[in-house]
Structures are given as structure tokens and as C-alpha cells.
Motif scaffolding. Sequence first.
Motif, PDB file in Angstrom:
ATOM      1  N   GLN A  36     -11.595  74.219 -40.825  1.00 43.08           N
ATOM      2  CA  GLN A  36     -13.020  74.689 -41.555  1.00 43.08           C
ATOM      3  C   GLN A  36     -13.104  76.066 -42.028  1.00 43.08           C
ATOM      4  OE1 GLN A  36     -14.420  71.485 -41.015  1.00 43.08           O
ATOM      5  NE2 GLN A  36     -16.008  72.934 -41.139  1.00 43.08           N
ATOM      6  N   HIS A  40     -13.754  75.975 -46.046  1.00 42.43           N
ATOM      7  CA  HIS A  40     -15.177  76.852 -46.049  1.00 42.43           C
ATOM      8  C   HIS A  40     -14.752  77.282 -47.409  1.00 42.43           C
ATOM      9  CE1 HIS A  40     -18.547  78.882 -46.169  1.00 42.43           C
ATOM     10  NE2 HIS A  40     -17.495  80.128 -46.400  1.00 42.43           N
ATOM     11  N   GLU A  43     -13.861  76.057 -50.909  1.00 44.51           N
ATOM     12  CA  GLU A  43     -15.389  75.698 -51.673  1.00 44.51           C
ATOM     13  C   GLU A  43     -15.778  76.854 -52.131  1.00 44.51           C
ATOM     14  OE1 GLU A  43     -17.127  71.302 -50.435  1.00 44.51           O
ATOM     15  OE2 GLU A  43     -17.455  72.117 -48.998  1.00 44.51           O
ATOM     16  N   GLN A  44     -16.254  77.734 -51.593  1.00 43.32           N
ATOM     17  CA  GLN A  44     -16.916  78.961 -52.790  1.00 43.32           C
ATOM     18  C   GLN A  44     -15.747  79.314 -52.796  1.00 43.32           C
ATOM     19  OE1 GLN A  44     -19.830  79.303 -51.151  1.00 43.32           O
ATOM     20  NE2 GLN A  44     -19.181  77.889 -49.919  1.00 43.32           N
ATOM     21  N   HIS A 107     -10.780  69.418 -51.626  1.00 40.56           N
ATOM     22  CA  HIS A 107     -11.964  69.386 -51.528  1.00 40.56           C
ATOM     23  C   HIS A 107     -12.865  67.713 -51.533  1.00 40.56           C
ATOM     24  CE1 HIS A 107     -12.773  72.779 -54.929  1.00 40.56           C
ATOM     25  NE2 HIS A 107     -10.993  72.355 -55.379  1.00 40.56           N
ATOM     26  N   ALA A 110     -13.680  68.435 -47.771  1.00 41.90           N
ATOM     27  CA  ALA A 110     -14.653  69.358 -47.510  1.00 41.90           C
ATOM     28  C   ALA A 110     -15.745  68.243 -48.146  1.00 41.90           C
ATOM     29  CB  ALA A 110     -14.226  70.682 -47.911  1.00 41.90           C
ATOM     30  N   ARG A 111     -16.047  67.980 -49.232  1.00 40.21           N
ATOM     31  CA  ARG A 111     -17.613  67.586 -49.560  1.00 40.21           C
ATOM     32  C   ARG A 111     -18.387  66.346 -48.185  1.00 40.21           C
ATOM     33  NH1 ARG A 111     -16.092  65.732 -54.205  1.00 40.21           N
ATOM     34  NH2 ARG A 111     -14.724  64.327 -53.697  1.00 40.21           N
ATOM     35  N   ARG A 113     -17.149  66.805 -45.309  1.00 38.22           N
ATOM     36  CA  ARG A 113     -17.559  67.499 -44.097  1.00 38.22           C
ATOM     37  C   ARG A 113     -19.052  67.798 -44.251  1.00 38.22           C
ATOM     38  NH1 ARG A 113     -12.653  69.875 -40.859  1.00 38.22           N
ATOM     39  NH2 ARG A 113     -11.611  67.574 -40.511  1.00 38.22           N
ATOM     40  N   ARG A 114     -18.981  68.468 -45.310  1.00 35.80           N
ATOM     41  CA  ARG A 114     -20.405  69.174 -45.800  1.00 35.80           C
ATOM     42  C   ARG A 114     -21.902  67.937 -45.690  1.00 35.80           C
ATOM     43  NH1 ARG A 114     -20.983  69.283 -50.973  1.00 35.80           N
ATOM     44  NH2 ARG A 114     -19.641  69.730 -51.393  1.00 35.80           N
ATOM     45  N   GLN A 115     -21.811  66.653 -46.380  1.00 37.54           N
ATOM     46  CA  GLN A 115     -22.357  65.799 -46.312  1.00 37.54           C
ATOM     47  C   GLN A 115     -22.695  65.182 -44.924  1.00 37.54           C
ATOM     48  OE1 GLN A 115     -20.596  62.982 -49.576  1.00 37.54           O
ATOM     49  NE2 GLN A 115     -21.513  64.551 -51.362  1.00 37.54           N
ATOM     50  N   ARG A 117     -22.134  66.774 -42.053  1.00 37.71           N
ATOM     51  CA  ARG A 117     -23.428  67.971 -41.519  1.00 37.71           C
ATOM     52  C   ARG A 117     -24.547  67.717 -41.696  1.00 37.71           C
ATOM     53  NH1 ARG A 117     -18.746  71.028 -42.509  1.00 37.71           N
ATOM     54  NH2 ARG A 117     -19.450  72.256 -44.443  1.00 37.71           N
ATOM     55  N   ALA A 118     -24.857  68.154 -43.032  1.00 35.38           N
ATOM     56  CA  ALA A 118     -26.336  67.634 -43.663  1.00 35.38           C
ATOM     57  C   ALA A 118     -26.889  66.376 -43.096  1.00 35.38           C
ATOM     58  CB  ALA A 118     -26.638  67.661 -45.204  1.00 35.38           C
TER      59      ALA A 118
END
Length: 124
Positions: A36, A40, A43-44, A107, A110-111, A113-115, A117-118
Motif C-alpha cells: 500500500q 501510494h 501515485e503521489q 499504476h 493503484a488506480r 485499488r483507489r477506485q 476504496r472509493a
Amino acid sequence: MTKRLSVAERLASTEKDALLDDITEHSEWDRFLVEQAVLHFGEQHATFSCNQIRDALPDLGAGFLGAAINALRTGGIIEHTGQYVPSTSGPTHGHVISVWRLTADGHRIARQRRQARAQQRRAA
């Protein structure tokens, strides 16, 4: 004919095996935390090193972060940039460490997983 190892070589091999055993005994949670953090930071930031990741994680034990990073590299999640920076970890005495970046697969993961979680937050 097999090569005979010196006493020093046998001891070094035994210590290496013990360290690898310790690393593999870490929990899935430790591996998840490193993954994670890498996703993170990837992505940042265009690039990152273990200095940044180490500062964001609890103590994972000697060698674990490096082993986890190597597994992510082998898995095609991150790639080496060809750059190095001095380590900020005291025990390394400022030796150089690699600078990494996420691969296209990294990438994408990561995208996703982010989606996910949202979506979970919206559903809650």
C-alpha cells in the motif's frame, strides 16, 4: 567435484538463511502495508525510495522492506530508475539505495485499488 566452503562462508550462509526465514515469517499484514505504501508513493510522486516508505511504516524488522521491494520489482509493479540516493537509515551508514517508480501495471493496480476504496466508501 563440489567446492568446500570455509568456516566463514558456512557461517555467512547460515546467517543469511536465518534472515531469510525471519523475513518470510512476516505476516500478510506487513506485506500489505508495504504494498500500500509503495502504491501510494508511486501515485503521489514520479519516483520514490525506501527512505520515504520507511518513514511511513512501522518497524518491520531487518531486511523486510528490501525483500518486499524486491518482490514488487520482480512482480513488475515497480522498476528501478537507474538513480540512487543515500539511505537515511542509521544502520546503513548512508549507503546508496535505489530510486523506484511504478510501472504501467503498478499504476493500473493503484488506480483500481483507489477506485475500489472509493466505491466502498460510497456504499457505506
